[in-house]
Design a protein around this motif. Structure first.
Motif, PDB file in Angstrom:
ATOM      1  N   THR A 133      11.812  17.408  -2.473  1.00  0.00           N
ATOM      2  CA  THR A 133      11.122  16.124  -2.538  1.00  0.00           C
ATOM      3  C   THR A 133       9.624  16.226  -2.240  1.00  0.00           C
ATOM      4  O   THR A 133       8.889  15.280  -2.514  1.00  0.00           O
ATOM      5  N   GLU A 134       9.179  17.347  -1.671  1.00  0.00           N
ATOM      6  CA  GLU A 134       7.761  17.465  -1.343  1.00  0.00           C
ATOM      7  C   GLU A 134       6.922  17.400  -2.611  1.00  0.00           C
ATOM      8  O   GLU A 134       7.208  18.057  -3.609  1.00  0.00           O
ATOM      9  N   GLY A 135       5.901  16.581  -2.558  1.00  0.00           N
ATOM     10  CA  GLY A 135       5.049  16.385  -3.719  1.00  0.00           C
ATOM     11  C   GLY A 135       5.517  15.281  -4.639  1.00  0.00           C
ATOM     12  O   GLY A 135       4.795  14.910  -5.581  1.00  0.00           O
ATOM     13  N   ASN A 136       6.720  14.716  -4.397  1.00  0.00           N
ATOM     14  CA  ASN A 136       7.221  13.622  -5.226  1.00  0.00           C
ATOM     15  C   ASN A 136       6.507  12.319  -4.889  1.00  0.00           C
ATOM     16  O   ASN A 136       5.979  12.139  -3.793  1.00  0.00           O
ATOM     17  N   ARG A 137       6.523  11.404  -5.852  1.00  0.00           N
ATOM     18  CA  ARG A 137       5.979  10.073  -5.600  1.00  0.00           C
ATOM     19  C   ARG A 137       6.981   9.240  -4.805  1.00  0.00           C
ATOM     20  O   ARG A 137       8.197   9.421  -4.924  1.00  0.00           O
ATOM     21  N   ALA A 138       6.462   8.319  -4.007  1.00  0.00           N
ATOM     22  CA  ALA A 138       7.315   7.417  -3.238  1.00  0.00           C
ATOM     23  C   ALA A 138       8.073   6.495  -4.178  1.00  0.00           C
ATOM     24  O   ALA A 138       7.581   6.128  -5.255  1.00  0.00           O
ATOM     25  N   ALA A 139       9.277   6.119  -3.790  1.00  0.00           N
ATOM     26  CA  ALA A 139      10.123   5.268  -4.621  1.00  0.00           C
ATOM     27  C   ALA A 139       9.538   3.864  -4.727  1.00  0.00           C
ATOM     28  O   ALA A 139       8.989   3.327  -3.767  1.00  0.00           O
TER      29      ALA A 139
ATOM     30  N   ILE B   5      -2.591   3.167  -6.571  1.00  0.00           N
ATOM     31  CA  ILE B   5      -1.954   3.708  -5.373  1.00  0.00           C
ATOM     32  C   ILE B   5      -1.335   5.068  -5.701  1.00  0.00           C
ATOM     33  O   ILE B   5      -0.494   5.172  -6.602  1.00  0.00           O
ATOM     34  N   ASP B   6      -1.760   6.077  -4.976  1.00  0.00           N
ATOM     35  CA  ASP B   6      -1.189   7.412  -5.085  1.00  0.00           C
ATOM     36  C   ASP B   6      -0.373   7.661  -3.819  1.00  0.00           C
ATOM     37  O   ASP B   6      -0.902   8.137  -2.808  1.00  0.00           O
ATOM     38  N   ALA B   7       0.914   7.290  -3.858  1.00  0.00           N
ATOM     39  CA  ALA B   7       1.804   7.422  -2.696  1.00  0.00           C
ATOM     40  C   ALA B   7       2.695   8.637  -2.908  1.00  0.00           C
ATOM     41  O   ALA B   7       3.466   8.695  -3.877  1.00  0.00           O
ATOM     42  N   GLU B   8       2.612   9.610  -1.995  1.00  0.00           N
ATOM     43  CA  GLU B   8       3.256  10.904  -2.187  1.00  0.00           C
ATOM     44  C   GLU B   8       4.007  11.347  -0.934  1.00  0.00           C
ATOM     45  O   GLU B   8       3.556  11.110   0.185  1.00  0.00           O
ATOM     46  N   ILE B   9       5.157  11.986  -1.154  1.00  0.00           N
ATOM     47  CA  ILE B   9       5.904  12.608  -0.056  1.00  0.00           C
ATOM     48  C   ILE B   9       5.241  13.950   0.238  1.00  0.00           C
ATOM     49  O   ILE B   9       5.305  14.880  -0.575  1.00  0.00           O
ATOM     50  N   THR B  10       4.572  14.069   1.372  1.00  0.00           N
ATOM     51  CA  THR B  10       3.868  15.309   1.692  1.00  0.00           C
ATOM     52  C   THR B  10       4.770  16.304   2.410  1.00  0.00           C
ATOM     53  O   THR B  10       4.566  17.512   2.309  1.00  0.00           O
ATOM     54  N   GLU B  11       5.735  15.810   3.163  1.00  0.00           N
ATOM     55  CA  GLU B  11       6.751  16.652   3.773  1.00  0.00           C
ATOM     56  C   GLU B  11       8.078  15.910   3.702  1.00  0.00           C
ATOM     57  O   GLU B  11       8.167  14.748   4.084  1.00  0.00           O
TER      58      GLU B  11
ATOM     59  N   ARG C 259       0.814  -1.219   0.000  1.00  0.00           N
ATOM     60  CA  ARG C 259       0.000   0.000   0.000  1.00  0.00           C
ATOM     61  C   ARG C 259       0.849   1.271   0.000  1.00  0.00           C
ATOM     62  O   ARG C 259       0.520   2.254   0.657  1.00  0.00           O
ATOM     63  N   GLY C 260       1.955   1.222  -0.718  1.00  0.00           N
ATOM     64  CA  GLY C 260       2.747   2.427  -0.919  1.00  0.00           C
ATOM     65  C   GLY C 260       3.843   2.659   0.092  1.00  0.00           C
ATOM     66  O   GLY C 260       4.548   3.670   0.006  1.00  0.00           O
TER      67      GLY C 260
END
Length: 849
Positions: free
Chosen positions: A739-745, A728-734, A235-236
């Motif tokens: 990196t903010e707003g980037n997708r998780a690796a 799955i929309d997995a995002e770095i929120t902070e 799940r991301g």
């Protein structure tokens, strides 16, 4: 044994432990006389084997005559859809039985054995569940079932008997699981998505590794093929723990080995936070491997698997009683595997696996299981590929980017017991303990593990410095809990309360590198340093080195000790409304000692203590027997080991999930669909302090929103399907700057998998089956900086098999079109990107006595 009239409506729980069955006092009884006592099952009965089954047509339907080598217990009746289900506890089956459409009005008679010494008889009607009259009036039969088709039973809306199904048959559907609640609970009553992959599924697919078996579950991906062990994301979120029978002995990120499936009965994947039952883990989910257990009926299976590239794996699975009364039984699984690695390493994969178990029925209410598991493995030191620009380097995927002869060794030993005592029909206590020793030794590229790894993307020159990495560790775990069932008025409760202890020691992990100390030099100087060009490698020019000359550069010793206390109540308010509420408290102590001989100022000892409460609340509403609607809220926590610039310990990482879904059990329970929507947030992720680069701040956070669909089961007799899809929309929120707003690796936005097989049910080719399927994974970013992408891919798999009597032969084709693809990247960096395996043919043969 008294005979129960079919008009009596009972709600009962049949619990099968160690080959013995006992009754939980019915929570509800209705009928002419509700005060009439229900006869208890005689606990002292032994195990009877069903040796013969005869089905004959009668004037009113069919007659099923069953003969056994001992007394058979009274069958327990329930109705699911159009099927009449009868469960015979304390019984085994010499050979499974199926009869399609024996008479008009009866679609199927199916008799199958369960490994908990229970035999299930399922009789499916064309229009309505049949009616049974149980007799014992034939001289050559111990049990006679007179079946009348087309008449619905008076109590068709009653709840089905709750049983533990632990499969070894041909079923794709497992209705019960223990991972989500630590109680044997129907999945339809669980307010959280949990997917079960039975052994039959991965055997049909010719799966040889856990990563491929998990493709049958939506939203779960392998992220690393590190030689010390596979890692997975769910799940991301990376770092999904791999549990063994609910224990965390395999939950050592990057140092957990490659799980052997030889003695695994099924895989249960709990989606979302599992902290209330597991403790400190990632919020994406947990992967639980459920072991096979001893059977009271003798069973001997020999298997041989081989394929191309060169692969051979003989294995055995022997089980049966050790005493005449069946109170002591055993099981032994053993296998040996030799495989040429699919990339151009000189070292092959070689694995030896051995797992004996003994089960003791100490008394009618007390059982003990003792087991040992040992695995020894050697494999190449896999470093993967590297990124160039915004993608993976354009080189052959089988190219080795390190010293070709490097290898990794691991030794895994697990010893433990499971004890259960039933105080009464409603209360029992369980105590389980395991000790695990896991040692790994790898030859490494010291430029990657200790020194800075230099890579010139323009020229393709990659620096190499040989080294070794040794990681011995041990883990001790204890779980004790009490399970009780009671009523408050008309409301039924299943109460679980317990305590866990977990301790892991890293016993002096050592990094040794081909370097030397020079007077006055601040850092060691490599004594062996090579450059390998990834586009035009010359392996003959690489240095030959002596590992005994390497010097110790780093030593790590660690201790993690945790206590967990939890309570959970499954509350059945009405027949179709269930509430699950639980709370856990954890306290975790961590200690790390680091020594760098040439830089003593950078060594030292640090410790931290983390505490947190993790609640879970869920509700299930069932508008019909086939449909369950659920919603839940749950939390997780994971200790942080770093400190900030003031020397204060960081707060633990925290996660929370909101989930809602629907589960449908269709086609008389033979086909299951689960649709879930989830929203997870993880906070207090450790980040580098931009103002004080040597320290950390707990300011990071990641969110993951998604939708999952899982389908599994039999559509028609012989036609089975497994399919799933995940968004799955997995995002770095902070995060750190940029990196903010980037997708998780390593997390694709879209993925789906499908497998379907069909077995001929009659005629001269009865037992012949065919299977085909595919795996799609969408584009992913390779790191949290989103500096490079991993391409999408689609793999095609196929199989042909023939099963007759007591033997089965199969040929499986994996990655049929030899697609080059990337499975994942370790830690989301540009230097360890792991390609997947190309076209593979796997042949197998097994015979059972």
């Amino acid at each position: 044994m008294a005979t129960w009239q079919s008009k009596v409506n009972l709600l009962a729980l049949l619990t099968v432990i160690g080959g013995q069955a006992f009754w939980i006092q019915p929570a509800l009884a209705t009928g002419p006389d509700t005060s009439e006592a229900v006869p208890e099952l005689e606990l002292a009965q032994g195990i009877a084997e069903i040796t013969d089954i005869q089905v004959e047509a009668t004037d009113t339907g069919i007659q099923v005559a069953i003969a056994a080598d001992g007394a058979l217990r009274e069958p327990i009746q329930s109705v699911t859809g159009k099927a009449l289900i009868l469960e015979i506890a304390g019984a085994t089956l010499s050979e499974e039985f199926e009869d399609f459409a024996p008479v008009e009005g009866i679609a199927l008679v199916q008799i199958s054995a369960q490994p908990d010494n229970t035999v299930r008889i399922a009789i499916t009607g064309n229009d309505a569940p049949p009616v049974v009259d149980i007799r014992s009036d034939l001289p050559n039969a111990d049990l006679v079932l007179a079946i009348t088709p087309g008449i619905a039973q008076a109590n068709a809306d009653d709840e089905a008997i709750l049983i533990e199904v632990t499969g070894e048959g041909d079923d794709y559907v497992v209705p019960n699981a223990s991972t989500a609640t630590r109680t044997d609970t129907p999945l339809r009553d669980t307010p959280q998505s949990i997917q079960v992959v039975p052994q039959q599924v991965w055997e049909d697919q010719g799966v040889t590794g856990l990563n491929d078996a998990l493709r049958n579950v939506s939203g779960v991906f392998q992220t690393s093929n590190d030689p010390r062990g596979q890692t997975f994301a769910a799940r991301g979120f990376n770092g999904a723990p791999v549990l063994r029978d609910g224990f965390r002995s395999l939950n050592n990120t990057g140092n957990s080995g490659f799980s052997d499936l030889s003695n695994i009965e099924r895989i249960e994947v709990l989606k979302g936070p599992a902290s209330i039952l597991v403790g400190a883990v990632e919020p994406g989910g947990a992967i639980n491997l459920v072991s096979e257990r001893p059977l009271a009926t003798p069973r001997y299976e020999l298997s041989l698997q081989g394929g191309a590239p060169t692969q051979v794996e003989p294995s055995l699975d022997f089980t049966g009683p050790l005493t005449e009364d069946g109170r002591v039984s055993y099981r032994v699984n053993a296998s040996y595997r030799y495989e040429e690695y699919f990339r151009d390493f000189e070292e092959p994969i070689e694995r030896f696996f051995f797992a004996p178990q003994i089960s003791f029925e100490i008394s009618d209410r007390t059982d003990l299981l003792v087991e040992i598991e040992h695995r020894r493995e050697e494999r190449p030191y896999e470093t993967g590929l590297v990124a160039v620009g915004d993608g993976v380097a354009d080189i052959p995927f089988d190219r080795v980017l390190t010293y070709p002869g490097l290898k990794a060794e691991s030794n895994y030993t697990r010893v433990g017991y499971q004890f259960e005592h039933r105080f009464s029909d409603r209360w029992k206590v369980r105590n389980t303990a395991y000790y695990t020793r896991f040692d790994t030794f790898t030859f490494t590229n010291g430029a990657q593990t200790f020194l800075r790894r230099f890579f010139d993307e323009a020229t393709g020159d990659l620096s190499l410095v040989p080294g070794t990495f040794e990681q011995p560790s041990n883990t001790f775990e204890v779980q004790t809990n009490v399970v009780g069932k009671f009523n408050t008025g008309s409301i039924e409760h299943t109460l679980l309360a317990g305590v866990d202890f977990y301790q892991r020691r890293d016993l002096g992990s050592e990094i040794r590198t081909a370097v030397a100390l020079q007077p006055g030099a601040p850092f060691p100087v490599p004594t062996v340093a090579d450059t390998l060009n990834i586009f035009d490698p010359n392996y003959d020019a690489l240095s030959r080195f002596d590992p005994d000359s390497f010097i110790q550069t780093t030593t790590l010793e660690g201790l993690t000790r945790g206590w967990g206390f939890y309570v959970q109540d499954q509350v059945k308010i009405t027949d179709n409304l269930i509430v699950l509420a639980g709370l856990r408290f954890d306290t975790v102590f961590q200690e790390l000692t680091t020594a760098i001989p040439f830089l003593p100022a950078f060594g030292g000892e640090s410790s931290s203590t983390s505490e947190d409460f993790t609640p879970r609340l869920g509700v299930v509403y069932q508008p019909s027997d086939d449909i369950s609607l659920y919603a839940s809220y749950s939390r997780s926590f994971q200790p942080n080991t770093g400190v900030n610039s003031a020397g204060d310990l960081l707060e633990p990482e925290e996660g929370e999930q909101f989930e809602a879904g629907v589960r449908a059990e269709l086609l008389d329970g033979n086909f299951v669909a689960n649709l879930a929507i989830f929203d997870i947030e993880k906070r207090n992720i450790a980040l580098t302090d931009s103002l004080n680069p040597g320290f950390l701040v707990g300011a990071g956070s990641q969110s993951s929103f998604g939708v999952e669909l899982d389908l599994i089961g039999e559509i028609l007799p012989g036609w089975s399907v497994v399919a799933n899809y995940a968004y799955i929309d997995a995002e770095i929120t902070e995060g750190e700057e940029g990196t903010e707003g980037n997708r998780a690796a390593n997390i694709p936005e879209h993925s789906f998998n499908i497998w379907t097989s069909y077995a001929l049910q009659s005629g001269p080719l009865e037992g012949l089956s065919f299977g085909i399927g595919g795996n799609f994974v969408g584009e992913r970013f390779g790191d949290i900086n989103n500096s490079f992408e991993l391409d999408s891919y689609f793999l095609t798999n196929a199989a042909i098999a023939y099963k007759r009597d007591n033997w089965r032969a199969a040929v499986n084709f994996r990655n049929l079109f030899d697609v080059e693809y990337i499975e994942g990247g370790a830690s989301g960096n540009r230097f360890t990107i792991f390609p997947g395996q190309g076209f593979t043919v796997v042949g197998s043969f097994s015979i059972t006595f």
